[in-house]
Design a protein around this motif. Structure first.
Motif, mmCIF file in Angstrom:
data_model
loop_
_atom_site.group_PDB
_atom_site.id
_atom_site.type_symbol
_atom_site.label_atom_id
_atom_site.label_comp_id
_atom_site.label_asym_id
_atom_site.label_seq_id
_atom_site.Cartn_x
_atom_site.Cartn_y
_atom_site.Cartn_z
ATOM 1 N N LYS A 1 -44.411 26.889 -4.667
ATOM 2 C CA LYS A 1 -44.662 25.475 -4.972
ATOM 3 C C LYS A 1 -44.948 25.303 -6.463
ATOM 4 N N ASN A 2 -45.232 24.075 -6.870
ATOM 5 C CA ASN A 2 -45.474 23.766 -8.285
ATOM 6 C C ASN A 2 -46.967 23.685 -8.585
ATOM 7 N N GLY B 1 -49.918 22.715 -11.337
ATOM 8 C CA GLY B 1 -50.211 21.927 -12.531
ATOM 9 C C GLY B 1 -51.450 22.453 -13.239
ATOM 10 N N PHE C 1 -45.626 30.993 -8.176
ATOM 11 C CA PHE C 1 -45.275 29.580 -8.073
ATOM 12 C C PHE C 1 -43.855 29.340 -8.575
ATOM 13 N N SER C 2 -43.242 28.306 -8.056
ATOM 14 C CA SER C 2 -41.892 27.959 -8.506
ATOM 15 C C SER C 2 -41.909 27.504 -9.961
ATOM 16 N N ASN C 3 -42.898 26.678 -10.301
ATOM 17 C CA ASN C 3 -43.072 26.200 -11.678
ATOM 18 C C ASN C 3 -44.549 26.126 -12.006
ATOM 19 N N VAL C 4 -44.892 26.489 -13.247
ATOM 20 C CA VAL C 4 -46.247 26.299 -13.768
ATOM 21 C C VAL C 4 -46.124 25.307 -14.907
ATOM 22 N N ILE C 5 -46.724 24.142 -14.738
ATOM 23 C CA ILE C 5 -46.520 23.022 -15.663
ATOM 24 C C ILE C 5 -47.813 22.681 -16.385
ATOM 25 N N THR D 1 -49.747 19.925 -18.093
ATOM 26 C CA THR D 1 -49.670 18.462 -18.065
ATOM 27 C C THR D 1 -50.206 17.805 -19.331
ATOM 28 N N THR E 1 -45.507 15.389 -8.548
ATOM 29 C CA THR E 1 -44.836 16.250 -9.528
ATOM 30 C C THR E 1 -45.256 17.707 -9.345
ATOM 31 N N VAL E 2 -46.529 17.905 -8.975
ATOM 32 C CA VAL E 2 -47.022 19.247 -8.662
ATOM 33 C C VAL E 2 -47.647 19.212 -7.267
ATOM 34 N N ASP E 3 -47.747 20.380 -6.662
ATOM 35 C CA ASP E 3 -48.310 20.481 -5.313
ATOM 36 C C ASP E 3 -49.785 20.872 -5.324
#
Length: 309
Positions: A140-141, A143, A171-175, A177, A191-193
């Motif tokens: 998952k994503n 944040g 994680f699929s993406n580490v964003i 913010t 946008t994130v989980d």
């Protein structure tokens, strides 16, 4: 012969001399820059801190200008360059500044309503989601807030490491913010989980402050409540945020700045209350050494990131 008149004249001269000396730093520093890390969006920071900066100007007798930093690094680099005399940091950004040679000293620390001097990093998910533990979020994503945020990056990475998780692989993406508020908004809007943020108590967190302002809404504009979020992980306690000034400022100037902060809750209670929505007690003195554990934290996280590459 020493007369009473001579004694009084001498005392008056000493008072005048001390007063004149106290004004020396003001002629060298007719304006001070006070920068604040972006715990909120720019308008939120400005609204929260402007009354206090006005108090500082009045108390110190020189103009104090608020600088709203775009990111945590901006406060660090502003003090490194000597363009910012006073900075309000997160613990990790202060530790990063010290670790990279910025000549600053912490002088006061935030104090919680219960007298404690620490807070936590938490992982939020939406209450309606199926996620109950970090183990449910593989692929998952995630944040995060900012590379120099304590509760929004450094402590979350330490906690994940303790759980045996490499964020980049798990994680699929580490964003990133950019701010604590943006992390909550990214979660609310899908946008994130899962999102990392700071938390003091059930009624005092970045989330509750945003909810009180009506800032948190779903993607269709529906206002959200605290019950719409669930905490699935909470970190160990983190030392609270410090305020730091440049080490090479005149000693009498530093003493005046420190005293103005210590006196703020009494001399301008409304301005002080505005800083924490009335949640904090008066600032208390702090020393650089109190952040040594935070320096070790960011060293550890830096080592983790190097291994990832």
């Amino acid at each position: 012969m020493v007369t009473r008149r001579l004694v009084l004249a001498g005392a008056a001269a000493l008072v005048f001399s001390a007063s004149a000396y106290a004004e020396v730093w003001k002629s060298k520093y007719p304006e001070l820059a006070f920068a604040v890390v972006p715990g909120e969006n720019a308008s939120g920071v400005t609204e929260r801190w402007t009354p206090f900066v006005n108090y500082l100007s009045k108390e110190l007798g020189v103009k104090v200008t608020l600088r709203v930093a775009n990111d945590y690094a901006a406060v660090i680099e502003g003090q490194r360059a000597g363009n910012i005399q006073i900075g309000y940091y997160g613990p990790a950004s202060f530790a990063r500044a010290r670790l990279t040679g910025v000549k600053i000293d912490a002088f006061v620390i935030d104090v919680n309503s219960d007298g404690s001097k620490g807070y936590y990093s938490v992982f939020y998910v939406l209450a309606k989601s199926p996620y109950q533990t970090i183990g449910d979020l593989r692929g998952k994503n995630l944040g995060l807030v900012d590379p120099n945020s304590t509760s929004g990056n450094n402590m979350p990475r330490l906690k994940l490491n303790q759980l045996g998780i490499d964020p980049g692989a798990y994680f699929s993406n580490v964003i990133f913010t950019g701010s604590h508020e943006n992390a909550v908004l990214a979660l609310a809007q899908g946008t994130v989980d899962v999102a990392a943020d700071w938390w003091n108590a059930d009624d005092d967190s970045n989330l509750t402050r945003m909810l009180n302002k009506g800032m948190v809404k779903t993607s269709d504009g529906t206002p959200m409540k605290k019950e719409d979020f669930r905490i699935i992980v909470r970190s160990d306690m983190i030392i609270n945020s410090p305020v730091a000034y440049l080490s090479d400022l005149p000693d009498d100037m530093k003493a005046a700045i420190k005293q103005a902060f210590l006196d703020a809750a009494q001399k301008d209670p409304e301005a002080f209350r505005n800083l924490s929505d009335g949640k904090n007690k008066p600032w208390e003195p702090i020393a650089d050494e109190d952040y040594n554990k935070t320096i070790e934290l960011i060293k550890f996280v830096d080592a983790l990131r190097k291994k990832a590459y």
